[in-house]
Motif scaffolding. Structure first.
Motif, PDB file in Angstrom:
ATOM      1  N   THR A 135     -13.859   5.735 -10.534  1.00  0.00           N
ATOM      2  CA  THR A 135     -12.826   5.218  -9.728  1.00  0.00           C
ATOM      3  C   THR A 135     -12.801   3.796  -9.883  1.00  0.00           C
ATOM      4  N   MET A 195      -6.058   1.778   0.135  1.00  0.00           N
ATOM      5  CA  MET A 195      -4.710   2.431   0.244  1.00  0.00           C
ATOM      6  C   MET A 195      -4.475   2.656   1.729  1.00  0.00           C
ATOM      7  N   HIS A 206     -10.379   3.688  -5.987  1.00  0.00           N
ATOM      8  CA  HIS A 206      -9.139   4.451  -6.363  1.00  0.00           C
ATOM      9  C   HIS A 206      -9.701   5.528  -7.728  1.00  0.00           C
ATOM     10  N   ARG A 229      -2.193  -1.830  -0.146  1.00  0.00           N
ATOM     11  CA  ARG A 229      -3.408  -2.229  -1.326  1.00  0.00           C
ATOM     12  C   ARG A 229      -3.904  -3.707  -0.317  1.00  0.00           C
ATOM     13  N   ALA A 283      -3.288   5.508  -9.864  1.00  0.00           N
ATOM     14  CA  ALA A 283      -3.506   5.738  -8.376  1.00  0.00           C
ATOM     15  C   ALA A 283      -2.508   5.928  -7.474  1.00  0.00           C
ATOM     16  N   GLU A 311      -2.233   9.437  -5.724  1.00  0.00           N
ATOM     17  CA  GLU A 311      -3.554   9.889  -5.149  1.00  0.00           C
ATOM     18  C   GLU A 311      -3.275  10.320  -3.777  1.00  0.00           C
TER      19      GLU A 311
END
Length: 447
Positions: free
Chosen positions: A6, A11, A30, A134, A352, A355
């Motif tokens: 990661t 997020m 992530h 973010r 990402a 995800e």
């Protein structure tokens, strides 16, 4: 490939994390890999599909899922935000010319992730949405597919510290020219630096994928990009060069920032795949003159035979940009991760985008493309399921459209409305507000 590797970022709005998720300074990490590597496209002939479509617009043609990458176009356009630090930097500068340099670097960096990305993103369904928060990069973004014919995607991003707003709408007009597919991203980008009460607008260059039929696919971007500061009248005019006969100009970008009386304030140059520099205009022109002289001497010593335009990937004279003495680096690309080639040539940022975790699933609206089954199946390497789901969703969308036309009901967009762009006066899609209140009701069932 261990998909648990990661990278740090964040997020979701809440800082609460499910068990087993690692936090770094309160910021969620992530993934750096997709669940499954990509399929080989070698056994599929794109030509068998495209030969029926020469000169046609491609948005109406159904392509086999093997030519896709596991992202929706709404997610793909979110990649404009990868280098948001350039916007924060522009906000912090007191000189208008220096701010324009950073905005120009942002506009160039926004298209850099397209290099070698020859997979086609999935066409968003009408009413599809995507959000991305973010904390580490200091922004949140929302996008919505606001029209299906023509396909238009609207987006609205804002700085988490209220320092900027970046919004626009894109209608990617695709044309097939025999050996290549050209994508003209119609639509205006608007960036507002709130602390300076400034607005900048521009349009993106044309992107072209070559060697569609045989050989290695390669990408170039070309056309002029004119960035206007509506408060000062300053302009930055950038030329994205077509590659030319011997590939000398491949990926090159150059241009000038000029004041409202067209006096050149500084020159910019670089490659959209690598970097952007600024330098004094007189120094730049002297270098160009000298470079041209050297090129002409080389040419006259070599007699040129074959002048037919080739679609083969040209090899540039040298991979990197010659740095003119006295130049200042404005932006440099982040290298792709080592597993990028097996992962559709994604950047770390792109890895990402799709995800999804349990915590996020309970927060996002049911129209978010992370919940789209065909993209999820493709990401997991289930290509047949992805193909079936893609057909099912397209059919479902067609049926819904027929039902609406029977009942003479118009489609209503949810988060955006049409109106004049406050800076250019042209028709645009403007954010209607309230998305982040998390109060989602009467959403269409599109999946």
């Amino acid at each position: 490939m261990d998909s648990k590797d990661t990278i740090t970022s964040s997020m979701s709005e809440e800082k609460v994390c499910g068990s087993g998720e690692s936090l770094s300074n309160g910021i969620k990490k992530h993934r750096t890999s997709l669940p499954s590597p990509m399929f080989s496209r070698n056994d599929f002939s794109i030509w068998s599909i495209l030969r029926k479509c020469i000169g046609m617009e491609l948005s109406k043609i159904t392509m086999p899922v093997i030519f896709n990458e596991p992202l929706s176009f709404l997610q793909r356009l979110t990649e404009y935000m990868e280098h948001t630090y350039l916007i924060h930097k522009a906000s912090s500068l007191s000189s208008t010319t220096e701010r324009m340099q950073c905005v120009a670097a942002f506009a160039v960096s926004a298209v850099a992730s397209q290099w070698e990305r020859t997979g086609k993103p999935f066409n968003p369904l009408l009413g599809e949405t995507y959000e991305l928060i973010r904390d580490d990069l200091g922004f949140r973004l929302l996008s919505e597919q606001v029209s299906h014919h023509p396909p238009i995607s609207a987006f609205y991003a804002e700085g988490l510290n209220n320092d900027f707003v970046f919004h626009g709408s894109i209608y990617p007009k695709l044309k097939f020219w025999g050996k290549s597919v050209e994508a003209e991203p119609k639509g205006t980008m608007t960036l507002e630096l709130l602390e300076h009460n400034e607005a900048y607008t521009w349009t993106n260059p044309t992107c072209c994928v070559h060697n569609i039929i045989v050989g290695k696919l390669w990408i170039e971007q070309y056309g002029n990009v004119e960035i206007t500061n509506h408060k000062t009248g300053e302009k930055c005019v950038l030329s994205f060069k077509p590659c030319g006969l011997f590939g000398k100009e491949l990926h090159k970008v150059e241009g000038y920032i000029q004041d409202k009386s067209k006096k050149k304030l500084c020159a910019l140059y670089g490659k959209w795949t690598e970097c952007l520099y600024s330098v004094d205009p007189a120094t730049f022109e002297a270098y160009k003159k000298n470079d041209k002289k050297n090129t002409e001497e080389k040419k006259s010593s070599k007699q040129v035979g074959n002048t037919e335009e080739s679609d083969e990937m040209p090899l540039p004279d040298s991979e990197s940009v010659y740095v003119i003495p006295g130049s200042v680096l404005l932006w440099k690309i982040t290298p792709r991760p080592p597993n990028s080639a097996q992962m559709y040539n994604f950047t770390s940022f792109a890895m990402a985008l799709n995800e999804l975790d349990k915590e996020m699933e309970s927060v996002i609206p049911k129209t978010d493309c992370r919940l789209r089954p065909d993209i999820r199946a493709m990401e997991n390497g289930e290509i047949d399921l992805a193909s079936e789901e893609k057909k099912r969703l397209e059919e479902k969308q067609r049926t819904a459209r027929k039902n609406r036309s029977k009942s003479e009901e118009d489609w209503k967009t949810r988060w955006f409305h049409q109106g004049p762009n406050p800076h250019t006066g042209t028709q645009d899609w403007l954010y209607s507000g309230n998305y982040w209140d998390r109060n989602y009701f009467n959403l269409p069932d599109i999946y």
